[in-house]
Design a protein around this motif. Structure first.
Motif, PDB file in Angstrom:
ATOM      1  N   THR A  63       0.800  -1.230   0.000  1.00 49.88           N
ATOM      2  CA  THR A  63       0.000   0.000   0.000  1.00 49.88           C
ATOM      3  C   THR A  63       0.831   1.277   0.000  1.00 49.88           C
ATOM      4  OG1 THR A  63      -0.180  -0.110   2.406  1.00 49.88           O
ATOM      5  CG2 THR A  63      -1.965  -1.099   1.117  1.00 49.88           C
ATOM      6  N   LYS A  64       2.116   1.189   0.382  1.00 48.16           N
ATOM      7  CA  LYS A  64       2.922   2.419   0.390  1.00 48.16           C
ATOM      8  C   LYS A  64       3.450   2.777  -1.004  1.00 48.16           C
ATOM      9  CE  LYS A  64       7.453   0.638   1.702  1.00 48.16           C
ATOM     10  NZ  LYS A  64       8.565   0.791   2.628  1.00 48.16           N
ATOM     11  N   LYS A  84       3.551  16.381   3.188  1.00 50.51           N
ATOM     12  CA  LYS A  84       2.435  15.730   3.867  1.00 50.51           C
ATOM     13  C   LYS A  84       1.210  15.896   2.979  1.00 50.51           C
ATOM     14  CE  LYS A  84       4.202  16.373   8.484  1.00 50.51           C
ATOM     15  NZ  LYS A  84       4.167  17.147   9.710  1.00 50.51           N
ATOM     16  N   SER A  86      -3.045  14.705   2.212  1.00 43.42           N
ATOM     17  CA  SER A  86      -4.287  14.180   2.761  1.00 43.42           C
ATOM     18  C   SER A  86      -4.978  13.354   1.695  1.00 43.42           C
ATOM     19  CB  SER A  86      -5.206  15.328   3.169  1.00 43.42           C
ATOM     20  OG  SER A  86      -4.577  16.117   4.159  1.00 43.42           O
ATOM     21  N   LYS A  87      -5.812  12.415   2.130  1.00 44.50           N
ATOM     22  CA  LYS A  87      -6.560  11.576   1.194  1.00 44.50           C
ATOM     23  C   LYS A  87      -7.302  12.469   0.200  1.00 44.50           C
ATOM     24  CE  LYS A  87     -10.018   7.980   0.868  1.00 44.50           C
ATOM     25  NZ  LYS A  87     -10.822   6.991   1.579  1.00 44.50           N
ATOM     26  N   GLN A 104      -4.770  10.740  -7.259  1.00 41.63           N
ATOM     27  CA  GLN A 104      -4.972  11.313  -5.934  1.00 41.63           C
ATOM     28  C   GLN A 104      -4.379  10.425  -4.846  1.00 41.63           C
ATOM     29  OE1 GLN A 104      -9.255  11.554  -6.047  1.00 41.63           O
ATOM     30  NE2 GLN A 104      -9.182  13.703  -6.685  1.00 41.63           N
ATOM     31  N   ALA A 105      -4.115  11.043  -3.699  1.00 38.87           N
ATOM     32  CA  ALA A 105      -3.605  10.297  -2.542  1.00 38.87           C
ATOM     33  C   ALA A 105      -4.687   9.340  -2.054  1.00 38.87           C
ATOM     34  CB  ALA A 105      -3.210  11.262  -1.435  1.00 38.87           C
ATOM     35  N   PRO A 106      -4.348   8.045  -1.907  1.00 39.53           N
ATOM     36  CA  PRO A 106      -5.343   7.081  -1.449  1.00 39.53           C
ATOM     37  C   PRO A 106      -5.619   7.178   0.059  1.00 39.53           C
ATOM     38  CG  PRO A 106      -3.246   5.993  -1.849  1.00 39.53           C
ATOM     39  CD  PRO A 106      -3.082   7.416  -2.266  1.00 39.53           C
ATOM     40  N   TYR A 107      -4.718   7.853   0.794  1.00 36.82           N
ATOM     41  CA  TYR A 107      -4.871   8.019   2.241  1.00 36.82           C
ATOM     42  C   TYR A 107      -3.952   9.149   2.695  1.00 36.82           C
ATOM     43  CZ  TYR A 107      -0.808   4.927   1.829  1.00 36.82           C
ATOM     44  OH  TYR A 107       0.385   4.358   1.446  1.00 36.82           O
ATOM     45  N   ASP A 108      -4.107   9.583   3.953  1.00 39.53           N
ATOM     46  CA  ASP A 108      -3.223  10.597   4.523  1.00 39.53           C
ATOM     47  C   ASP A 108      -1.834   9.994   4.697  1.00 39.53           C
ATOM     48  OD1 ASP A 108      -5.535  12.067   4.729  1.00 39.53           O
ATOM     49  OD2 ASP A 108      -5.668  11.979   6.910  1.00 39.53           O
ATOM     50  N   GLY A 109      -0.801  10.783   4.437  1.00 42.45           N
ATOM     51  CA  GLY A 109       0.551  10.259   4.607  1.00 42.45           C
ATOM     52  C   GLY A 109       1.621  11.272   4.237  1.00 42.45           C
ATOM     53  N   LYS A 134       3.306   2.485   6.500  1.00 44.38           N
ATOM     54  CA  LYS A 134       2.282   1.553   5.964  1.00 44.38           C
ATOM     55  C   LYS A 134       2.910   0.221   5.621  1.00 44.38           C
ATOM     56  CE  LYS A 134      -1.615   4.049   5.816  1.00 44.38           C
ATOM     57  NZ  LYS A 134      -2.935   3.738   6.123  1.00 44.38           N
TER      58      LYS A 134
END
Length: 134
Positions: A63-64, A84, A86-87, A104-109, A134
């Protein structure tokens, strides 16, 4: 041009086009007509394959790592290492066949590594970037 394979048997060959993109093995697709029938063949391009670099693929299930959702050209890279996100934030914009796709970002990270640059040509699942953790 014409090729006589034996008396009374002649092949009529007309070269039409050659693809710009290389396959992973350094071949180009060449399109031609053979006796009026459209055909294509893959031919090794030794000159181009000297510069040919295989881009790493995103590992399925990791996932990363974020891979390209489709083949295309990178139009924009909107993040850099350490950012940084955001989803839902836009990370990369790809273009294929005059259609743009926002990745797009799939999650915050936090972005650990960016593996693409503007105008880079990509295949599907080529690695775009890696997230921390992750």
């Amino acid at each position: 041009f014409e090729v006589e394979i034996e008396t009374g048997k002649t092949l009529h060959i007309k070269t039409l086009a050659m693809s710009e993109d290389l396959t992973e093995s350094g071949e180009r697709e060449v399109f031609f007509e053979l006796n009026g029938q459209l055909r294509s063949v893959f031919i090794k391009d030794n000159e181009a394959s000297k510069e040919f670099v295989v881009h790493p693929k995103a590992t399925p299930g990791v996932t990363k790592e974020l891979g390209a959702p489709m083949p295309g050209t990178v139009m924009e890279v909107r993040v850099k290492t350490g950012d940084k996100v955001s989803k839902g934030d836009t990370l990369v914009v790809l273009s294929a066949m005059k259609m743009e796709m926002v990745v797009q970002a799939p999650y915050d990270g936090v972005i650990a590594e960016v593996h693409v640059d503007k105008n880079m040509k990509l295949a599907g699942d080529d690695l775009l970037l890696k997230f921390e953790g992750k």
